[in-house]
Design a protein around this motif. Structure first.
Motif, mmCIF file in Angstrom:
data_model
loop_
_atom_site.group_PDB
_atom_site.id
_atom_site.type_symbol
_atom_site.label_atom_id
_atom_site.label_comp_id
_atom_site.label_asym_id
_atom_site.label_seq_id
_atom_site.Cartn_x
_atom_site.Cartn_y
_atom_site.Cartn_z
ATOM 1 N N MET A 110 0.826 -1.205 0.000
ATOM 2 C CA MET A 110 0.000 0.000 0.000
ATOM 3 C C MET A 110 0.869 1.268 0.000
ATOM 4 N N THR A 111 1.929 1.229 0.805
ATOM 5 C CA THR A 111 2.814 2.401 0.901
ATOM 6 C C THR A 111 3.546 2.658 -0.409
ATOM 7 N N VAL A 112 3.942 1.588 -1.082
ATOM 8 C CA VAL A 112 4.679 1.735 -2.345
ATOM 9 C C VAL A 112 3.766 2.227 -3.468
ATOM 10 N N THR B 98 9.926 -4.461 7.530
ATOM 11 C CA THR B 98 9.271 -3.453 6.692
ATOM 12 C C THR B 98 10.276 -2.761 5.787
ATOM 13 N N ALA B 99 11.446 -2.452 6.340
ATOM 14 C CA ALA B 99 12.480 -1.776 5.556
ATOM 15 C C ALA B 99 12.932 -2.642 4.385
ATOM 16 N N ALA B 100 13.148 -3.933 4.635
ATOM 17 C CA ALA B 100 13.596 -4.827 3.565
ATOM 18 C C ALA B 100 12.531 -4.956 2.472
ATOM 19 N N LEU B 101 11.271 -5.115 2.898
ATOM 20 C CA LEU B 101 10.187 -5.227 1.909
ATOM 21 C C LEU B 101 10.031 -3.921 1.135
ATOM 22 N N THR B 102 10.199 -2.791 1.813
ATOM 23 C CA THR B 102 10.074 -1.492 1.144
ATOM 24 C C THR B 102 11.144 -1.326 0.072
ATOM 25 N N VAL B 103 12.370 -1.723 0.381
ATOM 26 C CA VAL B 103 13.460 -1.620 -0.596
ATOM 27 C C VAL B 103 13.128 -2.429 -1.850
ATOM 28 N N VAL B 104 12.637 -3.643 -1.653
ATOM 29 C CA VAL B 104 12.300 -4.499 -2.803
ATOM 30 C C VAL B 104 11.136 -3.901 -3.597
ATOM 31 N N VAL C 175 9.942 -0.744 -3.664
ATOM 32 C CA VAL C 175 10.274 0.538 -4.291
ATOM 33 C C VAL C 175 11.173 0.320 -5.505
ATOM 34 N N LEU C 176 12.123 -0.596 -5.382
ATOM 35 C CA LEU C 176 13.021 -0.870 -6.509
ATOM 36 C C LEU C 176 12.234 -1.393 -7.711
ATOM 37 N N ALA C 177 11.265 -2.276 -7.434
ATOM 38 C CA ALA C 177 10.442 -2.805 -8.528
ATOM 39 C C ALA C 177 9.653 -1.677 -9.200
ATOM 40 N N MET C 178 9.092 -0.765 -8.416
ATOM 41 C CA MET C 178 8.325 0.339 -8.981
ATOM 42 C C MET C 178 9.217 1.277 -9.794
ATOM 43 N N MET C 179 10.423 1.555 -9.300
ATOM 44 C CA MET C 179 11.324 2.454 -10.020
ATOM 45 C C MET C 179 11.765 1.849 -11.354
ATOM 46 N N SER D 181 16.702 3.596 -16.156
ATOM 47 C CA SER D 181 17.900 4.436 -16.117
ATOM 48 C C SER D 181 17.958 5.260 -14.833
ATOM 49 N N LEU D 182 16.803 5.816 -14.413
ATOM 50 C CA LEU D 182 16.791 6.544 -13.133
ATOM 51 C C LEU D 182 16.969 5.595 -11.947
ATOM 52 N N ALA D 183 16.456 4.359 -12.099
ATOM 53 C CA ALA D 183 16.646 3.363 -11.038
ATOM 54 C C ALA D 183 18.127 3.068 -10.838
ATOM 55 N N LEU D 184 18.893 3.042 -11.929
ATOM 56 C CA LEU D 184 20.336 2.820 -11.818
ATOM 57 C C LEU D 184 21.018 3.961 -11.075
ATOM 58 N N VAL D 185 20.504 5.205 -11.270
ATOM 59 C CA VAL D 185 21.059 6.353 -10.547
ATOM 60 C C VAL D 185 20.880 6.162 -9.041
ATOM 61 N N VAL D 186 19.699 5.690 -8.654
ATOM 62 C CA VAL D 186 19.427 5.466 -7.222
ATOM 63 C C VAL D 186 20.311 4.343 -6.680
#
Length: 642
Positions: free
Chosen positions: A44-46, A198-204, A206-210, A216-221
């Motif tokens: 939901m947060t993502v 929560t932090a680990a799930l958020t990283v996964v 958010v990365l999928a959404m980016m 290309s912007l995901a690579l910058v992050v």
């Protein structure tokens, strides 16, 4: 106990953490529900920023549509408007318009569409909030159930720990492990477990959404992630030994405080308050330094990762603007990407801010497991009820017994001694002769290293400790009373005793008179200190406790050493009644209290040097006669007027 310094090597962080997590396995069902709630809450947060991006695009498309109506005919779609702008030479603006599929020239903001999007965003964040509440509740249940099991394990372990090991430990440090360290583990687990998940799930997520929006912007992050990991690992390794040292020094400080409080009267009598205060100040400063160092090193992680997060934010803003100009991303998409860059770096910052808690918690885990992994009493041999008669006669035999606390310094060698049923055996000798050790061996507080001890011909190692100790009663020099009423203390060894037996034991121990003079009588509340009672009254209570338990074998260890002459006479009368028809071992320094013993055993340097009755030993003129004469001389000198 030797404290662990920061340069010493602590236990393995990952191994201790893995072991602790495996101890939570009984709660796997609740943990599974907790993970499901976490996954749904993170989802939901993502999704939230993506929905808000649609709202931004809706507003921007409406504003852009109004602006284009000045130069283009109303009603043109985004594609047609882009072609018209290219024809006019406005290629950059045309690329931006082409990235707005919902744009319609002349049409303003679609408020109905915008309201629907905002309601959807509110619903998503509300569901995330509710799932977070449920997750917190489940976590609290999991942690407290786990801590209850851990406390029970520690309590059971202490009962299995041999007295020889406990005698070498600081009581304050053990208490600190059972209380402070377990509380620290509970607090750490409750504050970090769900946040790390929560932090680990958020990283996964958010990365999928980016990646789905712009790889290309995901690579910058992602470019700054390896550097963040290196910084976090480096700081964590530097801080961990200091957290271990922090909790070690805290345990030592607790041990010192316990000693001073227990011996407060002695400290005051010798005027050592200032010295003890200075000793406390030194140890307190050590704790302060250890805590400050560990907290400072760990606290540097958050600003370090925040700097890298801000650097990532700037890079996303710059490259995102270039993507908008090139038409590769909408304004709302850039806004969402900026939020995702924060959401991606925020979990790393959260983990970094929790590292001090996590490392402190694992340091406490190591200390508790160090206690749980300590030595245990040798297991009892399988119970053999056929060896134990319904009632022991009480014949005790020490046969060539050997024992030593330290193999380099033998204490007892080739000791042989027989106590016949119903006999009172007094054990005397100078301090350090092995008198109390002899009793500890009989109770199996320690195990003999050679020879054997038998009761009615049965090797006590063939009896379980419960079988052996249930037939014995003990009255120690240091009275041990528990928080509760006087009646509860007397009934401690036999709670179900009938009222008649209880009153009979109280009367035989001469406690009935002074207890009934108290306002609450037997219902008077006392604590382990029992400061409202005199030393003699406390000793009489422990004798009444031994009376009520009805032991076949009685052990009296300096039971009259701290009482006045009148109380000593009362205790001696009580002892005479208590010893009747029982085998009794009496350890005494005052030889006047054991003159009527059936057998007096004189020990010196772990050996029996003489045995016999009071009269026989005096006539023999040996070690006992000299010891008796020296005490008689002291008593005579003290009785003469100055």
């Amino acid at each position: 106990m030797k404290g662990l310094r920061p340069s010493d090597k602590p236990m393995q962080f990952s191994r201790s953490l893995k072991r602790f997590l495996s101890s939570m396995r009984p709660e796997r069902t609740l943990i599974g529900l907790l993970l499901v709630c976490g996954v749904c809450a993170v989802a939901m947060t993502v999704v939230g920023p993506r929905i808000l991006a649609w709202a931004t695009d809706t507003v921007f498309e409406g504003a852009m549509g109004r602006q284009l109506a000045r130069d283009l005919p109303e009603g043109l779609s985004a594609e047609a408007a882009a072609e018209a702008l290219r024809s006019a030479g406005e290629h950059s603006q045309a690329d931006m318009v082409a990235a707005m599929p919902g744009l319609l020239v002349g049409q303003g903001v679609d408020h109905q569409k915008l309201a629907g999007i905002l309601l959807a965003a509110a619903a998503v964040y509300l569901v995330a909030f509710l799932l977070g509440v449920i997750q917190g509740r489940l976590m609290a249940v999991v942690v407290q159930r786990s801590m209850r099991r851990l406390r029970s394990s520690v309590e059971e372990k202490l009962h299995r720990t041999p007295l020889s090991h406990l005698d070498q430990q600081s009581r304050g440090d053990i208490l600190s492990r059972v209380t402070n360290d377990i509380d620290n583990i509970a607090q750490t687990t409750n504050q970090t477990f769900t946040q790390i998940i929560t932090a680990a799930l958020t990283v996964v997520g958010v990365l999928a959404m980016m990646v789905s929006m712009s790889w290309s912007l995901a690579l910058v992050v992602l470019a700054t992630v390896p550097l963040s990991v290196v910084v976090a690992v480096f700081i964590a390794k530097k801080a961990q030994p200091h957290f271990v040292y922090q909790w070690r020094t805290t345990g030592e400080l607790n041990g010192q405080v316990e000693e001073v409080l227990t011996g407060h009267a002695v400290v005051t009598a010798y005027g050592r308050q200032k010295a003890e205060a200075e000793r406390f100040a030194l140890k307190n400063a050590e704790v302060r330094t250890a805590t400050a160092t560990s907290q400072f090193i760990s606290a540097t992680m958050h600003p370090s990762l925040s700097f890298l997060s801000n650097l990532t934010f700037v890079l996303v803003a710059v490259f995102g603007a270039l993507h908008v100009i090139a038409g590769g991303l909408s304004i709302g998409g850039v806004q969402a990407f900026l939020q995702y860059s924060r959401q991606f770096s925020q979990p790393l910052a959260q983990i970094s801010s929790m590292m001090n808690l996590l490392q402190s918690g694992v340091a406490s885990v190591e200390r508790v497991y160090e206690l749980l992994d300590g030595p245990e009493e040798e297991p009892d041999q399988p119970s053999r009820p056929e060896l134990v008669p319904a009632g022991l006669k009480g014949r005790v035999s020490f046969e060539d017994v050997e024992f030593d606390y330290d193999p380099e310094q033998p204490l007892i060698r080739d000791l042989s001694l027989v106590a016949e049923p119903g006999q009172t055996v007094a054990i005397v000798g100078p301090s350090g002769a092995g008198k109390t050790t002899l009793v500890n061996l009989l109770m199996r507080f320690y195990e003999v290293t050679g020879g054997r001890i038998t009761v009615d011909g049965i090797d006590i190692r063939h009896l379980t400790r419960e079988q052996l100790r249930s037939r014995m009663g003990m009255v120690l020099q240091d009275t041990c009373l528990f928080t509760g009423t006087i009646e509860e203390n007397i009934r401690y060894g036999h709670p179900e005793a009938p009222e008649e037996e209880f009153l009979q034991a109280a009367g035989a121990a001469y406690v009935d008179h002074f207890v009934r003079s108290l306002p609450e009588g037997y219902g008077t509340l006392i604590d382990d200190d029992a400061s409202a009672l005199s030393a003699g009254e406390k000793q009489l209570l422990t004798i009444a406790r031994a009376f009520l338990s009805g032991p076949e074998i009685l052990i009296l260890d300096e039971a009259t050493s701290s009482v006045d002459t009148r109380t000593e006479l009362l205790i001696q009368r009580a002892m005479a009644t208590l010893r009747r028809d029982r085998t009794a071992f009496v350890i005494a320094h005052r030889l006047s209290t054991i003159r009527d013993a059936d057998l007096i055993v004189v020990m010196d340097a772990g050996r029996v040097v003489e045995q016999g009755s009071h009269r026989e030993l005096l006539e023999r003129g040996g070690a006992y006669a000299r010891l008796y004469a020296s005490q008689d001389s002291v008593n005579t000198d003290q009785s003469e007027p100055s």
